[in-house]
Design an enzyme around this catalytic site. Structure first.
Site, short mmCIF file in Angstrom:
data_model
loop_
_atom_site.label_atom_id
_atom_site.label_comp_id
_atom_site.label_asym_id
_atom_site.label_seq_id
_atom_site.Cartn_x
_atom_site.Cartn_y
_atom_site.Cartn_z
CB ILE A 2 0.70 6.57 6.60
CG1 ILE A 2 1.66 5.68 5.82
CG2 ILE A 2 -0.01 7.55 5.67
CD1 ILE A 2 0.98 4.84 4.74
CG ASP A 4 -5.57 10.17 5.90
OD1 ASP A 4 -5.56 11.26 5.29
OD2 ASP A 4 -6.46 9.31 5.76
CG PHE A 36 -2.09 3.09 8.55
CD1 PHE A 36 -1.96 3.49 7.23
CD2 PHE A 36 -1.67 1.82 8.91
CE1 PHE A 36 -1.41 2.62 6.29
CE2 PHE A 36 -1.12 0.95 7.97
CZ PHE A 36 -0.99 1.36 6.66
CE LYS A 37 -1.77 12.22 14.75
NZ LYS A 37 -0.85 13.36 14.96
CB ILE A 38 -7.02 7.57 10.50
CG1 ILE A 38 -6.31 6.37 9.87
CG2 ILE A 38 -8.16 8.06 9.61
CD1 ILE A 38 -5.66 6.64 8.53
#
Length: 303
Positions: A136, A138, A164-166
């Site tokens: 995902i 973000d 998760f790529k924040i």
């Protein structure tokens, strides 16, 4: 040990000066990235100028990239689209061609069409049915809020949502909360945005970073030292690269990697399609002044 870790940069797309896609240049970019010791490669992301390529070019780039990398490192294919059936179709193609995973932003189109929390969950669930791991993304570009409870729900209820790529504002705080609340369901907490917040994000628990392809070989030691528990060495390695990373992040964006790769003989042109303007000569010159002392592979790979 984290299942997903290390540096997984985004490959730029090479264009010829006439604006056509340079597929031979694309292969050289991928070879250069592999030679930099990257742990994975992401294609067709925002830093690949995915918003400037046609659907037919996207499909051919997916095929060419995965076939050329040929399993040397895992390949992530970005599949973001507002329409869920198209995102699913892109995911299926990536899986069929042998991609390791896909990356996607929540559904959005322009400034006003934004998926609700439930619509976002449903789209990721539909892509998850394809049976390929999902990262995902973000990122502020989507304009869609992805609160931690929604991310944790997706991680727990959608089997294929694993990474998760924040890269939102205050990414470290969000990573820390995500990891604390999601526990083992958060298999790959990554940061992005050219590593501009990498040190804080590693301190928050990030296990990997998705940077540009400009200097991943010079950024990787930051992650290696941090993983080994040597915070002082990681901080020193980060301080060494930070001026170049800051200039990339704040002044040049996705044109940085191509400028360096042209200087290094990796590709022939740093052309970007209209309406993207070329880098100002002074901005480009300062980028190279900041990168040269680092002696990255990309700056000498083709010479």
């Amino acid at each position: 040990m984290a299942k997903y870790e290390g540096i997984w940069p985004v490959a730029p797309v090479s264009f010829n000066d006439d604006g056509s896609v340079d597929y031979d240049g694309m292969r050289r970019i991928l070879d250069c990235m592999v030679d930099q010791g990257v742990d994975g490669i992401c294609i067709l992301a925002n830093f690949s100028e995915q918003f400037l390529i046609s659907d037919a070019e996207r499909e051919e780039l997916t095929r060419v990239s995965i076939e050329h990398v040929a399993g040397r490192v895992p390949v992530i294919v970005t599949i973001s689209h507002y329409a869920t059936p198209i995102a699913v179709e892109r995911a299926q193609l990536a899986k069929d061609l042998g991609a390791a995973m896909v990356m996607m932003m929540p559904p959005y189109h322009g400034a006003l069409l934004k998926g609700t929390a439930e619509q976002t969950f449903e789209q990721f669930a539909r892509v998850g049915d394809v049976g390929i791991p999902i990262m995902i993304q973000d990122a502020p570009l989507s304009g869609v809020d992805l609160p931690v409870p929604l991310l944790v729900r997706m991680a727990r209820e959608i089997e294929m949502v694993k990474l998760f790529k924040i890269e939102c504002p205050r990414a470290a705080a969000k990573l820390r909360t995500l990891i604390a609340e999601g526990g083992d369901a958060i298999e790959g907490p990554f940061d992005g945005e050219e590593a501009i917040t990498l040190l804080a994000d590693l301190d928050a628990g990030a296990t990997g970073s998705m940077t540009s392809a400009m200097i991943p070989d010079q950024i990787k030691p930051v992650l290696t030292h941090w993983k080994a528990g040597d915070r002082a060495a990681a901080t020193a390695a980060y301080a060494r690269i930070l001026p170049a990373v800051n200039h990339e992040n704040r002044q040049c964006g996705f044109l940085s990697a191509k400028a360096v790769m042209v200087e290094g003989g990796v590709i022939k042109s740093e052309f970007s399609r209209h309406p993207i303007p070329a880098l100002h000569p002074a901005t480009r010159a300062m980028l190279l002044d900041l990168v040269r002392p680092l002696d990255p592979v990309a700056l000498r790979w083709g010479k």
